[in-house]
Design an enzyme around this catalytic site. Structure first.
Site, PDB file in Angstrom:
ATOM      1  N   LYS A 133     -10.960  -8.726   2.196  1.00  0.00           N
ATOM      2  CA  LYS A 133      -9.906  -7.966   3.816  1.00  0.00           C
ATOM      3  C   LYS A 133      -9.059  -7.256   3.417  1.00  0.00           C
ATOM      4  O   LYS A 133      -8.985  -6.692   4.621  1.00  0.00           O
ATOM      5  CB  LYS A 133      -8.838  -9.527   3.075  1.00  0.00           C
ATOM      6  CG  LYS A 133      -7.799  -9.550   3.575  1.00  0.00           C
ATOM      7  CD  LYS A 133      -6.620 -10.300   3.593  1.00  0.00           C
ATOM      8  CE  LYS A 133      -5.068 -10.106   2.608  1.00  0.00           C
ATOM      9  NZ  LYS A 133      -4.540  -9.058   3.183  1.00  0.00           N
ATOM     10  N   ASN A 134      -9.313  -6.300   2.155  1.00  0.00           N
ATOM     11  CA  ASN A 134      -8.454  -5.522   2.687  1.00  0.00           C
ATOM     12  C   ASN A 134      -9.436  -3.886   2.988  1.00  0.00           C
ATOM     13  O   ASN A 134      -8.544  -2.947   2.566  1.00  0.00           O
ATOM     14  CB  ASN A 134      -7.434  -5.213   0.922  1.00  0.00           C
ATOM     15  CG  ASN A 134      -5.999  -5.540   0.878  1.00  0.00           C
ATOM     16  OD1 ASN A 134      -6.132  -6.752   2.039  1.00  0.00           O
ATOM     17  ND2 ASN A 134      -5.545  -5.398   0.052  1.00  0.00           N
ATOM     18  N   CYS A 149       8.793  -7.806   4.988  1.00  0.00           N
ATOM     19  CA  CYS A 149       7.699  -9.247   4.662  1.00  0.00           C
ATOM     20  C   CYS A 149       8.080 -10.010   3.979  1.00  0.00           C
ATOM     21  O   CYS A 149       9.310  -9.406   2.386  1.00  0.00           O
ATOM     22  CB  CYS A 149       6.488  -8.642   4.077  1.00  0.00           C
ATOM     23  SG  CYS A 149       6.300  -8.345   3.543  1.00  0.00           S
ATOM     24  N   ARG A 203       8.641  -2.871   2.462  1.00  0.00           N
ATOM     25  CA  ARG A 203       7.265  -2.306   2.862  1.00  0.00           C
ATOM     26  C   ARG A 203       7.717  -1.394   4.917  1.00  0.00           C
ATOM     27  O   ARG A 203       6.925  -1.558   5.188  1.00  0.00           O
ATOM     28  CB  ARG A 203       6.575  -3.247   3.259  1.00  0.00           C
ATOM     29  CG  ARG A 203       6.089  -4.470   2.177  1.00  0.00           C
ATOM     30  CD  ARG A 203       5.081  -5.065   2.400  1.00  0.00           C
ATOM     31  NE  ARG A 203       3.271  -4.366   2.327  1.00  0.00           N
ATOM     32  CZ  ARG A 203       3.170  -5.409   1.836  1.00  0.00           C
ATOM     33  NH1 ARG A 203       2.384  -7.237   2.220  1.00  0.00           N
ATOM     34  NH2 ARG A 203       1.598  -5.266   1.757  1.00  0.00           N
ATOM     35  N   ILE A 244       7.511   1.956   6.294  1.00  0.00           N
ATOM     36  CA  ILE A 244       6.014   2.684   6.807  1.00  0.00           C
ATOM     37  C   ILE A 244       6.278   3.948   7.140  1.00  0.00           C
ATOM     38  O   ILE A 244       5.868   5.031   7.528  1.00  0.00           O
ATOM     39  CB  ILE A 244       5.669   2.077   8.228  1.00  0.00           C
ATOM     40  CG1 ILE A 244       6.384   2.363   9.757  1.00  0.00           C
ATOM     41  CG2 ILE A 244       4.693   1.163   8.046  1.00  0.00           C
ATOM     42  CD1 ILE A 244       6.377   1.572  10.934  1.00  0.00           C
ATOM     43  N   ASP A 245       7.725   4.567   6.602  1.00  0.00           N
ATOM     44  CA  ASP A 245       7.998   6.202   5.975  1.00  0.00           C
ATOM     45  C   ASP A 245       6.571   7.421   6.241  1.00  0.00           C
ATOM     46  O   ASP A 245       6.598   8.499   6.494  1.00  0.00           O
ATOM     47  CB  ASP A 245       8.699   6.815   5.768  1.00  0.00           C
ATOM     48  CG  ASP A 245       8.562   5.619   4.704  1.00  0.00           C
ATOM     49  OD1 ASP A 245       7.893   4.994   3.890  1.00  0.00           O
ATOM     50  OD2 ASP A 245       9.443   7.025   2.976  1.00  0.00           O
ATOM     51  N   LEU A 246       6.370   6.357   5.073  1.00  0.00           N
ATOM     52  CA  LEU A 246       5.037   7.560   4.377  1.00  0.00           C
ATOM     53  C   LEU A 246       3.650   7.761   5.728  1.00  0.00           C
ATOM     54  O   LEU A 246       3.180   8.496   6.127  1.00  0.00           O
ATOM     55  CB  LEU A 246       4.525   7.317   3.342  1.00  0.00           C
ATOM     56  CG  LEU A 246       5.529   7.399   2.086  1.00  0.00           C
ATOM     57  CD1 LEU A 246       4.593   6.339   0.852  1.00  0.00           C
ATOM     58  CD2 LEU A 246       5.532   8.297   1.698  1.00  0.00           C
ATOM     59  N   ASP A 264      -1.824  -7.266  -6.479  1.00  0.00           N
ATOM     60  CA  ASP A 264      -1.854  -8.794  -6.391  1.00  0.00           C
ATOM     61  C   ASP A 264      -2.063  -9.685  -7.095  1.00  0.00           C
ATOM     62  O   ASP A 264      -3.008 -10.384  -6.462  1.00  0.00           O
ATOM     63  CB  ASP A 264      -3.189  -8.336  -4.714  1.00  0.00           C
ATOM     64  CG  ASP A 264      -2.531  -7.836  -3.278  1.00  0.00           C
ATOM     65  OD1 ASP A 264      -1.122  -7.717  -3.446  1.00  0.00           O
ATOM     66  OD2 ASP A 264      -3.295  -6.951  -2.939  1.00  0.00           O
ATOM     67  N   ARG A 318      -4.707 -15.855   5.260  1.00  0.00           N
ATOM     68  CA  ARG A 318      -4.434 -15.308   5.285  1.00  0.00           C
ATOM     69  C   ARG A 318      -5.600 -14.144   4.145  1.00  0.00           C
ATOM     70  O   ARG A 318      -6.646 -13.477   4.660  1.00  0.00           O
ATOM     71  CB  ARG A 318      -3.039 -14.082   4.499  1.00  0.00           C
ATOM     72  CG  ARG A 318      -2.402 -14.688   6.029  1.00  0.00           C
ATOM     73  CD  ARG A 318      -1.118 -14.064   5.585  1.00  0.00           C
ATOM     74  NE  ARG A 318      -1.033 -13.029   5.776  1.00  0.00           N
ATOM     75  CZ  ARG A 318      -0.549 -12.123   4.351  1.00  0.00           C
ATOM     76  NH1 ARG A 318       0.084 -12.807   3.742  1.00  0.00           N
ATOM     77  NH2 ARG A 318      -1.103 -10.788   4.638  1.00  0.00           N
TER      78      ARG A 318
HETATM   79  C1  UD1 Z   1      -1.812  -3.132   0.524  1.00  0.00           C
HETATM   80  C2  UD1 Z   1      -2.627  -4.186   0.662  1.00  0.00           C
HETATM   81  C3  UD1 Z   1      -1.869  -5.368  -0.504  1.00  0.00           C
HETATM   82  C4  UD1 Z   1      -1.504  -4.321  -1.519  1.00  0.00           C
HETATM   83  C5  UD1 Z   1      -1.239  -3.247  -1.467  1.00  0.00           C
HETATM   84  C6  UD1 Z   1      -0.447  -2.403  -3.138  1.00  0.00           C
HETATM   85  C7  UD1 Z   1      -4.034  -4.004   2.590  1.00  0.00           C
HETATM   86  C8  UD1 Z   1      -4.045  -5.235   3.821  1.00  0.00           C
HETATM   87  N1  UD1 Z   1      -2.930  -4.589   1.859  1.00  0.00           N
HETATM   88  O1  UD1 Z   1      -1.034  -2.562   1.281  1.00  0.00           O
HETATM   89  O2  UD1 Z   1      -2.737  -6.084  -0.990  1.00  0.00           O
HETATM   90  O3  UD1 Z   1      -1.121  -4.851  -2.389  1.00  0.00           O
HETATM   91  O4  UD1 Z   1      -1.531  -2.143  -1.045  1.00  0.00           O
HETATM   92  O5  UD1 Z   1      -2.221  -2.473  -4.002  1.00  0.00           O
HETATM   93  O6  UD1 Z   1      -4.748  -3.438   2.021  1.00  0.00           O
HETATM   94  N2  UD1 Z   1       5.074   2.662   0.812  1.00  0.00           N
HETATM   95  C9  UD1 Z   1       6.728   3.109   1.744  1.00  0.00           C
HETATM   96  N3  UD1 Z   1       6.078   4.127   2.570  1.00  0.00           N
HETATM   97  C10 UD1 Z   1       5.045   4.344   3.229  1.00  0.00           C
HETATM   98  C11 UD1 Z   1       4.470   2.969   2.969  1.00  0.00           C
HETATM   99  C12 UD1 Z   1       4.642   2.607   1.456  1.00  0.00           C
HETATM  100  O7  UD1 Z   1       7.511   3.407   0.571  1.00  0.00           O
HETATM  101  O8  UD1 Z   1       5.048   3.831   4.084  1.00  0.00           O
HETATM  102  C13 UD1 Z   1       5.821   1.709  -0.122  1.00  0.00           C
HETATM  103  C14 UD1 Z   1       5.656  -0.035  -0.413  1.00  0.00           C
HETATM  104  O9  UD1 Z   1       7.363  -0.230   0.035  1.00  0.00           O
HETATM  105  C15 UD1 Z   1       5.617  -0.328  -1.673  1.00  0.00           C
HETATM  106  C16 UD1 Z   1       4.188   1.027  -1.853  1.00  0.00           C
HETATM  107  O10 UD1 Z   1       4.555   1.901  -1.403  1.00  0.00           O
HETATM  108  O11 UD1 Z   1       6.624  -0.718  -2.363  1.00  0.00           O
HETATM  109  C17 UD1 Z   1       3.294   0.480  -1.781  1.00  0.00           C
HETATM  110  O12 UD1 Z   1       3.036  -0.207  -0.907  1.00  0.00           O
HETATM  111  P1  UD1 Z   1       1.395   0.090   0.201  1.00  0.00           P
HETATM  112  O13 UD1 Z   1       0.393   0.939  -1.642  1.00  0.00           O
HETATM  113  O14 UD1 Z   1       1.745   1.219   0.941  1.00  0.00           O
HETATM  114  O15 UD1 Z   1       0.687  -0.809   0.274  1.00  0.00           O
HETATM  115  P2  UD1 Z   1       0.013  -1.554   1.623  1.00  0.00           P
HETATM  116  O16 UD1 Z   1      -0.739  -0.790   2.017  1.00  0.00           O
HETATM  117  O17 UD1 Z   1       1.126  -2.192   2.130  1.00  0.00           O
END
Ligand code: UD1
Length: 417
Positions: A21-22, A115, A120, A122-124, A305, A397
């Site tokens: 899925k990912n 969520c 979660r 999306i700043d990065l 996960d 999902r």
């Molecule tokens: C992806 C996976 C999810 C998995 C996660 C970590 C998909 C569709 N989902 O989620 O199954 O659990 O990786 O391996 O691939 N963060 C920020 N700012 C950002 C982005 C992330 O602070 O802009 C933080 C998040 O809140 C979290 C951490 O970084 O605490 C890790 O998130 P991230 O690696 O981005 O996970 P996802 O890509 O959302």
């Protein structure tokens, strides 16, 4: 929809694992960058994949499915706005932002909310897109992003190796002017899969799967045929299902080398694990042993996960185990439901202390999120009596017809309304 599970059967048999899925979600986002058709094999049937298909259709792409093959024709893509419902429904809709801006010069999304497992942010994603030349504007829950002359290469350092932000950078920089150097990139196998897809279509990405990734912008991407990697998280969850019942399982069409952080833990519980290139075989003891500590980490560490599935597994170990979550701030909601099934779990901050009990007992519970929902399935397979798991749309999902897979292994599980 609910699952009705009558626990106690030892699982035994052989299954083939679904595609990842990912991997498939960012690869579907990448099809927007392709001038023409993308044929993608090994796409699981999941509600998240259906939502991604609807986003592509909203953009004007034609998407067809034949068994596990999706064909996306993005020749006539034209709309740059994703509906409110779709962008809120699936957090991964954020992955479509960079390809949409790359393709149309601008895009408009509804801001993804928090969520089930944390805020979660999306700043990065957004700071990386700005470094690549985009303007972003957030107003009344809407996110507008523009790069009318396309993205331009730059140096980007992520303050945390976010999987999604790394994918956003790859998706923005693949078709761009100049070269991007990304450091502290996430190293998950799904990122390597996305880079392999993009490179096969004509991108020039070097070092995916390592800490530093170099992306030399390509002018365009071409039609492509590609096979998505097997799902490592689903592989591990089915291993846990067999392990908790004291059973035996062979999983084929998988990639055991992506689970090197998980096998030592299973061996610590007393399971025997054998693997070769595409198959893994597990045989479990009557009673599992506890494990001293499990700590979730970015790849190649133990995956977040699998935090809830492993906690479910350890509920019936012969002693106390400790599992610590370090990636997400709120990934313990399912624990209250495991306790309803008779588990002895105490949390201290991000740590769960699991006192192993002899057995769990069937009850009515609710899935709180995707992986936490499947943790309840694992527990119910072992529990005495009947368990009803509500809200299984969370499980749909990420797991393709788990009731069929588990029934084929001898479990007593039914989907009911
Ligand atoms: C992806 C996976 C999810 C998995 C996660 C970590 C998909 C569709 N989902 O989620 O199954 O659990 O990786 O391996 O691939 N963060 C920020 N700012 C950002 C982005 C992330 O602070 O802009 C933080 C998040 O809140 C979290 C951490 O970084 O605490 C890790 O998130 P991230 O690696 O981005 O996970 P996802 O890509 O959302």
């Amino acid at each position: 929809m609910k699952f009705l599970i009558e626990g106690g059967n030892k699982l035994s048999g052989k299954i083939a694992v679904q595609g990842s899925k990912n991997s498939v979600l960012p690869i579907l986002a990448a099809t927007l960058l392709v001038d023409g058709k993308s044929v993608i094999h090994n796409c699981p049937r999941l509600s998240d994949v259906d939502a991604a298909i609807r986003i592509l259709t909203d953009f004007g792409c034609a998407v067809t499915r034949e068994n596990d093959t999706l064909t996306v024709d993005s020749t006539n893509a034209g709309n740059c706005r994703v509906s409110d419902l779709l962008s809120r429904r699936m957090r991964s809709s954020i992955l479509f932002l960079a390809p949409a801006v790359s393709r149309f010069g601008k895009a408009q999304f509804s801001f993804p909310g928090g969520c089930e497992i944390g805020l979660r942010p999306i700043d990065l994603h957004l700071s990386s897109l700005r470094l690549l030349g985009a303007d972003t504007d957030e107003k009344s829950g809407m996110l507008c992003c523009k790069a009318v002359n396309g993205f331009k290469g730059n140096r980007i350092h992520l303050t945390f190796p976010s999987v999604g932000a790394t994918e956003t950078v790859l998706l923005a920089a693949a078709v761009s002017k100049g070269t991007t150097v990304l450091t502290n990139a996430a190293r998950e196998p799904e990122i390597v899969d996305l880079a392999n897809f993009l490179n096969k279509a004509g991108a020039r990405i070097f070092g995916a799967g390592e800490n530093a990734v170099i992306i030399v912008g390509a002018p365009a991407l071409n039609s492509i045929e590609y096979r998505v990697i097997p799902d490592r998280i689903v592989t591990a969850t089915y291993l846990f299902c067999a392990a908790i019942t004291g059973g035996e399982i062979e999983i084929t069409k998988t990639k055991p080398q992506l689970l090197e952080a998980v096998f030592p833990l299973l061996e610590e519980t007393g399971c025997a694990v054998r693997r070769n290139k595409n198959t893994v075989f597990l045989s479990a003891p009557e009673r599992l042993r506890p494990v001293r500590t499990v700590r979730t980490m970015p790849y190649p560490g133990f995956p977040t996960d699998l935090q809830s599935p492993v906690t479910a597994l350890l509920c019936v170990a012969d002693g106390t185990s400790v599992v610590t979550e370090t990636i997400f701030e709120n990934r313990h909601k399912y624990i209250g439901e495991l306790i309803r099934l008779g588990a002895d779990i105490r949390t201290e901050g991000a740590t769960a202390i699991i006192g192993g009990v002899e057995n769990l007992h069937g009850a009515s519970v609710r899935a709180t999120d995707l992986r936490g929902g499947f943790a309840l399935v694992i527990a119910a397979l072992k529990a005495d009596g009947k368990t009803v798991i509500d809200n299984i749309y969370h499980i749909d999902r990420g797991y393709e017809t788990p009731e069929r897979v588990l029934s084929s292994l001898g479990a007593n599980i039914k989907r009911i309304t």
